[in-house]
Design a protein around this motif. Sequence first.
Motif, PDB file in Angstrom:
ATOM      1  N   ARG A  41     -11.232 -34.409  13.294  1.00 50.94           N
ATOM      2  CA  ARG A  41     -11.794 -33.413  12.368  1.00 50.94           C
ATOM      3  C   ARG A  41     -12.264 -32.238  13.209  1.00 50.94           C
ATOM      4  O   ARG A  41     -13.117 -32.396  14.089  1.00 50.94           O
ATOM      5  N   ILE A  42     -11.689 -31.071  12.950  1.00 50.98           N
ATOM      6  CA  ILE A  42     -11.967 -29.888  13.768  1.00 50.98           C
ATOM      7  C   ILE A  42     -12.677 -28.841  12.919  1.00 50.98           C
ATOM      8  O   ILE A  42     -12.118 -28.347  11.936  1.00 50.98           O
ATOM      9  N   LEU A  43     -13.914 -28.539  13.281  1.00 48.16           N
ATOM     10  CA  LEU A  43     -14.666 -27.496  12.587  1.00 48.16           C
ATOM     11  C   LEU A  43     -14.434 -26.168  13.308  1.00 48.16           C
ATOM     12  O   LEU A  43     -14.672 -26.056  14.514  1.00 48.16           O
ATOM     13  N   VAL A  44     -13.949 -25.175  12.573  1.00 48.84           N
ATOM     14  CA  VAL A  44     -13.672 -23.845  13.145  1.00 48.84           C
ATOM     15  C   VAL A  44     -14.580 -22.822  12.475  1.00 48.84           C
ATOM     16  O   VAL A  44     -14.549 -22.658  11.251  1.00 48.84           O
ATOM     17  N   THR A  45     -15.390 -22.138  13.258  1.00 42.12           N
ATOM     18  CA  THR A  45     -16.187 -21.029  12.722  1.00 42.12           C
ATOM     19  C   THR A  45     -15.410 -19.725  12.877  1.00 42.12           C
ATOM     20  O   THR A  45     -14.499 -19.626  13.687  1.00 42.12           O
ATOM     21  N   GLY A  46     -15.806 -18.727  12.081  1.00 41.87           N
ATOM     22  CA  GLY A  46     -15.108 -17.431  12.159  1.00 41.87           C
ATOM     23  C   GLY A  46     -13.679 -17.525  11.683  1.00 41.87           C
ATOM     24  O   GLY A  46     -12.788 -16.865  12.209  1.00 41.87           O
ATOM     25  N   VAL A  47     -13.454 -18.334  10.664  1.00 40.60           N
ATOM     26  CA  VAL A  47     -12.082 -18.676  10.251  1.00 40.60           C
ATOM     27  C   VAL A  47     -11.320 -17.478   9.666  1.00 40.60           C
ATOM     28  O   VAL A  47     -10.088 -17.481   9.640  1.00 40.60           O
ATOM     29  N   ASN A  48     -12.044 -16.445   9.234  1.00 37.11           N
ATOM     30  CA  ASN A  48     -11.369 -15.281   8.651  1.00 37.11           C
ATOM     31  C   ASN A  48     -11.081 -14.175   9.660  1.00 37.11           C
ATOM     32  O   ASN A  48     -10.441 -13.180   9.325  1.00 37.11           O
ATOM     33  N   GLY A  49     -11.546 -14.339  10.884  1.00 41.15           N
ATOM     34  CA  GLY A  49     -11.263 -13.363  11.934  1.00 41.15           C
ATOM     35  C   GLY A  49      -9.840 -13.518  12.437  1.00 41.15           C
ATOM     36  O   GLY A  49      -9.115 -14.447  12.061  1.00 41.15           O
ATOM     37  N   GLN A  50      -9.420 -12.610  13.315  1.00 40.16           N
ATOM     38  CA  GLN A  50      -8.014 -12.647  13.757  1.00 40.16           C
ATOM     39  C   GLN A  50      -7.689 -13.913  14.535  1.00 40.16           C
ATOM     40  O   GLN A  50      -6.629 -14.502  14.353  1.00 40.16           O
ATOM     41  N   LEU A  51      -8.614 -14.397  15.381  1.00 42.72           N
ATOM     42  CA  LEU A  51      -8.367 -15.653  16.096  1.00 42.72           C
ATOM     43  C   LEU A  51      -8.516 -16.840  15.151  1.00 42.72           C
ATOM     44  O   LEU A  51      -7.716 -17.782  15.188  1.00 42.72           O
ATOM     45  N   GLY A  52      -9.517 -16.791  14.298  1.00 45.01           N
ATOM     46  CA  GLY A  52      -9.743 -17.877  13.340  1.00 45.01           C
ATOM     47  C   GLY A  52      -8.541 -18.127  12.442  1.00 45.01           C
ATOM     48  O   GLY A  52      -8.186 -19.269  12.148  1.00 45.01           O
ATOM     49  N   GLN A  53      -7.890 -17.034  12.023  1.00 42.38           N
ATOM     50  CA  GLN A  53      -6.701 -17.177  11.174  1.00 42.38           C
ATOM     51  C   GLN A  53      -5.556 -17.851  11.926  1.00 42.38           C
ATOM     52  O   GLN A  53      -4.841 -18.694  11.360  1.00 42.38           O
ATOM     53  N   GLU A  54      -5.394 -17.494  13.196  1.00 42.94           N
ATOM     54  CA  GLU A  54      -4.348 -18.149  14.013  1.00 42.94           C
ATOM     55  C   GLU A  54      -4.655 -19.636  14.180  1.00 42.94           C
ATOM     56  O   GLU A  54      -3.769 -20.481  14.059  1.00 42.94           O
TER      57      GLU A  54
END
Length: 292
Positions: free
Chosen positions: A3-16
């Motif tokens: 289970r991977i929690l990603v913050t900033g998911v709407n930023g350019q890196l987060g989207q990738e």
Amino acid sequence: MKRILVTGVNGQLGQELSGILPTIGEVIGVGRAELDLTQPEAIRQVINEVKPDVVVNSAAYTAVDKAESEPELANAINAIAPGIIAEECEKLAIPLIHVSTDYVFDGSKGSPYQDTDPTDPLNVYGKTKLAGEIAIQNSCQNYLILRTAWVYGVGGKGNFVKTMLRLGKDRPEIRVVADQIGSPTYTLDLANAITQLITLYQPEIAGIYSYTNSGIASWYDFAVAIFEEAKILGWDLQIQRVIPITTPEYPTPARRPAYSVLAGEKIAKVLGTFAPHWRQGLRKMLTELYAQ
């Protein structure tokens, strides 16, 4: 599956990351709407509810010039929040992968920065990002701090590549700073490296690393390459000339390092290969953007 929690998911890196990480695990992405990083208790609550196996903190306050007039907000997101995330990761005994910046250096070295070189940020953004690195190191054992630079991608609101394309549509010439040197970094290459690091992670590789695309360029070199590659793809541009200028000719609220190239040998040993050249990354990004 992790289970991977990603913050900033709407930023350019987060989207990738949202596009790639599902190949290795279940991704729970949070943006500003789901998690306000200025609220410590909200951070703790989200991590405890999700109970991830790893956290990737790709969120940051990245408006370098605006940070000069909003130091408290930049500090809350870039310094205090990463420390709290690290504390919660330590409690759960899980790794934290945190994205940092070349702007922790002052740019006076003149040769690629090693991860062990002394830091000396010139601006509020760099100072708050460095404070975030220190907070993580003080709060947890299992961390990978990944310094990167000059990041651009297809996603997100804006970046240097998109700005140049927008200006190049209706301007015959553009003036671009030629005395700041770094390594443009494509978000997809960075996201691939982060994905690989998650699969490879062992406590013995914890520490600070640098990851940028290979090769170096000035902002002027980068702009010239953007227009060359875009014209090959068939972009309709008016731009005829890019004029090199000096930093004093383009004053900004935040001082920037003159030379912030990051050494890539340490991360290459872990990943088993050096990062692709920045021009290769640019070509891939423009090809994807043009197809949209």
